[in-house]
Enzyme design. Structure first.
Site, mmCIF file in Angstrom:
data_model
loop_
_atom_site.group_PDB
_atom_site.id
_atom_site.type_symbol
_atom_site.label_atom_id
_atom_site.label_comp_id
_atom_site.label_asym_id
_atom_site.label_seq_id
_atom_site.Cartn_x
_atom_site.Cartn_y
_atom_site.Cartn_z
ATOM 1 N N SER A 321 -45.131 35.331 -15.444
ATOM 2 C CA SER A 321 -44.638 36.671 -15.151
ATOM 3 C C SER A 321 -44.495 37.482 -16.437
ATOM 4 C CB SER A 321 -43.337 36.569 -14.360
ATOM 5 O OG SER A 321 -43.021 37.786 -13.735
ATOM 6 N N ASN A 322 -43.322 38.042 -16.721
ATOM 7 C CA ASN A 322 -43.149 38.794 -17.961
ATOM 8 C C ASN A 322 -43.402 37.922 -19.180
ATOM 9 O OD1 ASN A 322 -42.511 41.142 -16.638
ATOM 10 N ND2 ASN A 322 -40.321 41.027 -17.005
#
Length: 707
Positions: A321-322
């Site tokens: 994800s991030n």
């Protein structure tokens, strides 16, 4: 200088706490005398990186029994328990208790923790790198180094953490990064990447990216420190993980009008921290080099010599994800060979796309691709509650504690508001909802994720991200109440401004995810009728606020900050793997991995060593797979992230070619929602060396993904 020892508990576990006073000598430059024609350069002192705040550095050793690096002493069984680790004095949790709580909550937040879903069988502390149940409770002994990376102002205070397992082989060193996903604290990617690295015997370099779970309780002026313990903001000074940039007058005025509100670091630092996520990941690696030299460099009096120089350690940038996006950004920015390879899952990444890049599926151009998060998230936040009523979304998993009637009422009213605003068409809710879902398709959302539109909003994942990132990109102060949103405690009816019986600050470091709603701090909409939980503040779920967030993107308010975070997908020939689920409804695959592949191919051409594995029936949140309807329909992406890490390791160490880009056609578990049969390898076909008709192609920037 003498080290400081502190007893953790009556159990007899005595972790070493070495303050920087005992390590300051590493900054002394050594001089050496060489004679007899010796041409070897003089030994180099191990100097703490200039960006590390010297006073923040601390180390601890964990024995692998009462406490450890991976499970904080909980083991496989303790992590699996739905009961949070105990805190002896609830009014004053210790740093050790908060660390244990953070590891427990973050580990569980990124993987399926159910036995039928694969925990303890395909992954978990007890499962070895070959996928076998051989490691018992899976506790891992070793040392932790913790520090702040900062520019001296105390306003950045990016947390960096290095774990060095006792199994680390100094003659065959390796580092795995575990940059936090979402806006999580420094342990945010411990199950997604840290666990694999520790089992491999590698040092793991963590960072919270300067957006990690720093909270400021404005009414009491309490803030968190690097270890999660609390202090008054003024007393904490530069040692605060995050303090809102407010004068006393502004703070008092805001508190009087909006009591019991909270500032969060990602939303309210006013620094657009996302622009630095790649740099933060590189800083974590540099700190790991220093820590490894501190542990294994030759002792020279009171100092250590440098044993490992930049680029001399096999280093895989890994996370999801991030954290995955940060890893890609770091690899692009790496100019000194710190990163050897990249393995990321479902990366949230914002691209600087030229006209040559295109994305097609089965030869048919997709509705849209390569949009930045600020665009697609603010659109989804408006449309998803309405789209949830579309017939194509019927039977979606129900992921909210609100009564069904309340949810249906919100959805119906949202459709009406969208229609009244001219965003969608239709004279009735069903037609309006179908139109809303079609608009999502036109903007790059896959039909594979139709059943996820409802839970993405109902779980508040999308509203939370839309608000936090709009605040961050706008560099808004907490007092701005951007689009009339704020973060605060609410009562059972959703009314804001209430004083909580127990401050959420006590455990926010352990339980929080950095993006309200979290740990009892809710997303509040300050409407004319008063302030309340955004879902309940108005009949249509605070549509006016959602529309306002959308306008911040469409009117260009956020453009400058978004342009500052865009990447070019040039990995400089580093071998890399991206894994993402086709059904991802938080970070749509058409805006992330697919166009990144095209841009990388365009940027690097024949030098590209990127493989992209697209997994059908996989979505963004493996932690949801234990929920009825998720269990029967979706497979764990984490399984393929682990396979990708093993493939990359074999490539780096044995020269095994990386399988080319491909679609992996998985088989859902099926059965009754909430009682799906156990996951087996029949559900999870392998990544193959010769994908044939399942090969994903990229040429001249044009990506084609087979159906």
């Amino acid at each position: 200088m003498a080290s400081v020892f502190k007893v953790r508990s009556a159990s007899g576990h005595v972790p070493v706490v070495r303050t920087l006073a005992a390590m300051m000598a590493v900054t002394v430059v050594l001089t050496a005398c060489h004679g007899g024609g010796d041409n070897h350069p003089p030994p180099q002192a191990n100097v703490l990186p200039a960006f590390i705040t010297a006073s923040s550095v601390r180390t601890q050793f964990y024995d692998g029994n009462t406490d450890d690096l991976l499970t904080a002493g909980l083991g496989k069984t303790g992590l699996a328990s739905a009961t949070a680790p105990a805190i002896a004095n609830a009014a004053q949790p210790t740093a050790a208790e908060l660390r244990r709580l953070a590891i427990w909550s973050n580990y569980r937040a990124l993987v399926d923790m159910t036995a039928n879903g694969g925990y303890g069988r395909f992954w978990g502390p007890n499962v070895d790198l070959n996928g076998n149940d051989t490691l018992g409770e899976g506790k891992i002994a070793g040392k932790e180094y913790l520090a702040f990376a900062d520019d001296g102002s105390g306003t950045q205070n990016v947390t960096v953490l290095v774990q060095i397992p006792a199994s680390f082989n100094p003659d065959q060193p390796c580092i795995v990064t575990a940059t936090s996903s979402g806006s999580r604290g420094v342990y945010g990617a411990i199950s997604a990447a840290g666990e694999w690295g520790l089992k491999r015997g590698c040092a793991v370099a963590y960072t919270d990216k300067g957006s990690g779970n720093g909270a400021h309780e404005l009414s009491s002026s309490l803030v968190t420190l690097i270890d999660g313990t609390l202090q008054n903001a003024t007393a904490a000074g530069k040692a605060s993980l995050f303090t809102a940039n407010l004068g006393n007058t502004d703070l008092a005025s805001y508190n009087s009008r909006f009591p019991n509100r909270y500032a969060f670091k990602h939303a309210h630092s006013q620094q657009n921290p996302e622009k630095d996520w790649g740099r933060n990941t590189l800083q974590a690696i540099q700190f790991a080099y220093w820590a490894l030299n501190d542990s294994y460099g030759t002792l020279n009096g009171s100092t250590r010599n440098v044993r490992y120089t930049s680029g001399s350690i096999t280093t895989i940038a890994a996370s999801v994800s991030n954290g995955g996006g940060a890893s890609l950004a770091a690899a692009e920015q790496d100019t000194s060979g710190l990163i050897t390879a990249v393995v990321v899952g479902e990366p949230q990444i914002n691209l600087r796309l030229p006209a040559q890049v295109s994305v097609a599926q089965g030869g048919v151009p997709v509705g849209a691709f390569g949009k930045p998060l600020a665009d697609y998230m603010t659109l989804a936040n408006m449309l998803q509650p309405c789209a949830a009523l579309a017939p194509a979304a019927a039977g979606a998993p129900y992921l909210t504690a609100l009564p069904g009637a309340t949810t249906t009422s919100i959805r119906t009213a949202r459709c009406a508001s969208l229609a009244a605003a001219g965003v969608i068409a239709g004279a009735d809710a069903t037609t309006q909802a179908t139109n809303a879902l079609a608009l999502l398709h036109q903007n790059g959302y896959q039909t594979d994720s139709d059943l996820l539109q409802a839970p993405m909003w109902d779980s508040q994942a999308v509203p939370a991200v839309a608000v936090t990132y709009a605040d961050a990109y706008a560099k808004a102060s907490v007092t701005a109440n951007l689009c009339n949103f704020s973060f605060g405690t609410t009562n059972a009816a959703g009314t804001a401004g209430v004083t909580p019986a127990v401050s959420p600050m006590l455990t926010v470091f352990g339980n929080g995810n950095g993006v309200p709603p979290t740990n009892g701090i809710n997303l509040v909409f300050n409407s004319g009728a008063g302030a309340a939980d955004h879902r309940l503040a108005t009949a249509d779920g605070s549509y006016a606020g959602a529309s306002c967030l959308r306008t911040l993107w469409t009117n260009g308010t956020l453009t400058g900050s978004v342009d500052a975070i865009r990447v070019n997908a040039n990995l400089h020939g580093k071998p890399a793997i991206i894994v993402q689920g086709r059904a991802d409804a938080l970070v749509p695959i058409n805006h992330a991995s697919r166009p990144y592949l095209g841009l990388n191919q365009l940027s690097e051409g024949a030098a590209s060593r990127l493989s992209f594995y697209e997994v059908t029936n996989a979505q963004h949140f493996d932690a949801f797979l234990g929920v009825a309807g998720f269990d029967s329909r979706f497979v764990p992406l984490h399984y393929y992230n682990l396979q990708a890490l093993n493939l990359m390791w074999s490539h780096l160490k044995n020269g095994t070619p990386l399988p080319p880009s491909q679609v992996i056609h998985t088989v859902p578990r099926g059965g009754t929602p909430g009682a799906a049969p156990a996951l087996t390898t029949a559900n999870l076909p392998p990544i193959v060396a010769s994908p044939g008709i399942n090969a994903i192609t990229a040429a001249n920037g044009a990506v084609n993904v087979p159906n």
